[in-house]
Write a protein that holds these residues in place. Structure first.
Motif, PDB file in Angstrom:
ATOM      1  N   ASP A   1       3.921   3.604  -0.458  1.00 34.02           N
ATOM      2  CA  ASP A   1       2.563   3.281  -0.885  1.00 34.02           C
ATOM      3  C   ASP A   1       1.600   3.521   0.277  1.00 34.02           C
ATOM      4  O   ASP A   1       1.967   3.391   1.452  1.00 34.02           O
ATOM      5  N   LEU A   2       0.357   3.867  -0.053  1.00 26.92           N
ATOM      6  CA  LEU A   2      -0.617   4.147   1.007  1.00 26.92           C
ATOM      7  C   LEU A   2      -1.193   2.870   1.600  1.00 26.92           C
ATOM      8  O   LEU A   2      -1.192   2.681   2.820  1.00 26.92           O
TER       9      LEU A   2
ATOM     10  N   ASP B   1       0.368   5.646   5.440  1.00 29.91           N
ATOM     11  CA  ASP B   1       0.152   6.899   6.164  1.00 29.91           C
ATOM     12  C   ASP B   1       0.483   6.751   7.643  1.00 29.91           C
ATOM     13  O   ASP B   1       0.994   7.688   8.272  1.00 29.91           O
TER      14      ASP B   1
ATOM     15  N   CYS C   1       4.253   6.810   7.797  1.00 33.25           N
ATOM     16  CA  CYS C   1       4.723   8.176   7.559  1.00 33.25           C
ATOM     17  C   CYS C   1       4.552   9.026   8.811  1.00 33.25           C
ATOM     18  O   CYS C   1       5.464   9.767   9.205  1.00 33.25           O
TER      19      CYS C   1
ATOM     20  N   MET D   1       4.249  10.087  -0.620  1.00 35.51           N
ATOM     21  CA  MET D   1       3.212   9.063  -0.599  1.00 35.51           C
ATOM     22  C   MET D   1       2.767   8.751  -2.028  1.00 35.51           C
ATOM     23  O   MET D   1       2.686   9.642  -2.877  1.00 35.51           O
TER      24      MET D   1
ATOM     25  N   THR E   1      -0.297   6.713  -4.178  1.00 37.04           N
ATOM     26  CA  THR E   1      -1.616   6.113  -3.993  1.00 37.04           C
ATOM     27  C   THR E   1      -2.379   6.048  -5.303  1.00 37.04           C
ATOM     28  O   THR E   1      -2.061   6.752  -6.262  1.00 37.04           O
TER      29      THR E   1
ATOM     30  N   ASP F   1      -8.353   9.657   0.403  1.00 33.01           N
ATOM     31  CA  ASP F   1      -7.006   9.080   0.439  1.00 33.01           C
ATOM     32  C   ASP F   1      -5.942  10.171   0.454  1.00 33.01           C
ATOM     33  O   ASP F   1      -4.945  10.079   1.181  1.00 33.01           O
TER      34      ASP F   1
ATOM     35  N   ARG G   1      -5.694  11.594   3.874  1.00 35.20           N
ATOM     36  CA  ARG G   1      -4.938  10.713   4.775  1.00 35.20           C
ATOM     37  C   ARG G   1      -3.436  10.958   4.626  1.00 35.20           C
ATOM     38  O   ARG G   1      -2.701  11.005   5.618  1.00 35.20           O
ATOM     39  N   CYS G   2      -2.991  11.104   3.389  1.00 35.46           N
ATOM     40  CA  CYS G   2      -1.563  11.347   3.146  1.00 35.46           C
ATOM     41  C   CYS G   2      -1.134  12.682   3.739  1.00 35.46           C
ATOM     42  O   CYS G   2      -0.085  12.786   4.394  1.00 35.46           O
ATOM     43  N   ARG G   3      -1.934  13.705   3.521  1.00 34.05           N
ATOM     44  CA  ARG G   3      -1.587  15.028   4.055  1.00 34.05           C
ATOM     45  C   ARG G   3      -1.577  15.015   5.577  1.00 34.05           C
ATOM     46  O   ARG G   3      -0.689  15.599   6.209  1.00 34.05           O
TER      47      ARG G   3
ATOM     48  N   CYS H   1       3.152  13.949   5.034  1.00 33.01           N
ATOM     49  CA  CYS H   1       4.057  13.636   3.922  1.00 33.01           C
ATOM     50  C   CYS H   1       4.528  14.917   3.238  1.00 33.01           C
ATOM     51  O   CYS H   1       3.921  15.979   3.368  1.00 33.01           O
TER      52      CYS H   1
ATOM     53  N   ILE I   1       2.865  13.960  -2.820  1.00 30.14           N
ATOM     54  CA  ILE I   1       1.982  12.846  -3.160  1.00 30.14           C
ATOM     55  C   ILE I   1       2.088  12.581  -4.654  1.00 30.14           C
ATOM     56  O   ILE I   1       2.013  13.514  -5.460  1.00 30.14           O
TER      57      ILE I   1
END
Length: 240
Positions: free
Chosen positions: A56-57, A65, A68, A84, A86, A93, A96-98, A102, A105
């Motif tokens: 989870d983010l 993140d 990660c 990730m 979210t 958002d 942030r994951c990228r 990760c 997503i």
């Protein structure tokens, strides 16, 4: 000798989401691990070395993140795929994951099909209830205009494995037809590419390059014929 069970780490501070995600794997031969925040996830990852992490983010103590990114910076843990999870898909958002490095997503509300598809892609997850039998059958399939022909290696009422070097992206939808023995009319159905056994990355080493196809809309008559075909083959190989 049975292969060791894969370990999947679920990371979310909301109990409802954790319990829901657990149900997605109730038919799978995996060991589920649970962490409630990024710090717990890092600790569990170091101790248990999971094969896949759903993260989870937004969480207390440490966001997903951040966890990660730390996993990807650790030479001993960086190869573990991190998916990730979210809410909503806001651009900020997702970025942030990228930026955290990760591997994929997923968006909430969580969807079993997408979770299992991710697990199948990264760790070759088996998620099959229907029995599967060896079946060398000519399969015709089309994605758009051109019809292609290859041969299946096995089949169940849920789908088949198609031996081919012409691999298509996962989730590609196809029009598929094939003839079963002692049946005049071909079986016709839509199917999707559920997973791919790439030549240089075989998630199922015992199989050649090819694609796992999931049947999407078998008619009742076609389903009955496929079920009868599978049962007949099972009767031949199982002791009475």
């Amino acid at each position: 000798m049975n292969a060791p069970r894969k370990k999947v780490l679920l990371v979310d501070d909301v109990e409802l989401f954790v319990e829901l995600e657990k149900t997605f794997f109730h038919r799978a031969n995996v060991t589920l691990l649970v962490a409630r925040n990024g710090l717990e996830a890092l600790d569990l990852a170091r101790r248990e070395r999971p094969d896949l992490i759903f993260m989870d983010l937004f969480m207390p103590e440490m966001d997903g993140d951040v966890a990660c990114a730390r996993l990807k910076e650790d030479p001993d843990l960086s190869s573990i795929p991190v998916v990730m999870v979210t809410h909503g898909g806001r651009d900020a958002d997702l970025q942030r994951c990228r930026d955290a490095g990760c591997d994929d997503i997923l968006l909430k509300p969580v969807n079993r099909h997408k979770f299992v598809a991710a697990a199948r892609r990264f760790i070759g997850l088996e998620d099959r209830v229907a029995p599967r039998v060896d079946a060398r059958i000519e399969v015709r399939y089309a994605n758009g205009g051109n019809e292609l022909t290859d041969y299946s290696l096995n089949m169940s009422t849920g789908g088949l494995f198609l031996e081919t070097d012409r691999l298509l992206p996962v989730e590609t939808e196809l029009q598929v037809s094939f003839n079963l023995p002692d049946r005049d009319e071909p079986v016709r159905t839509r199917a999707r590419v559920a997973w791919a056994n790439e030549p240089d990355n075989r998630i199922k080493p015992g199989l050649p390059p090819g694609m796992g196809l999931q049947f999407l809309d078998l008619s009742l008559d076609d389903l009955q014929d496929v079920r009868s075909f599978v049962r007949e083959h099972l009767d031949r190989i199982l002791p009475s």
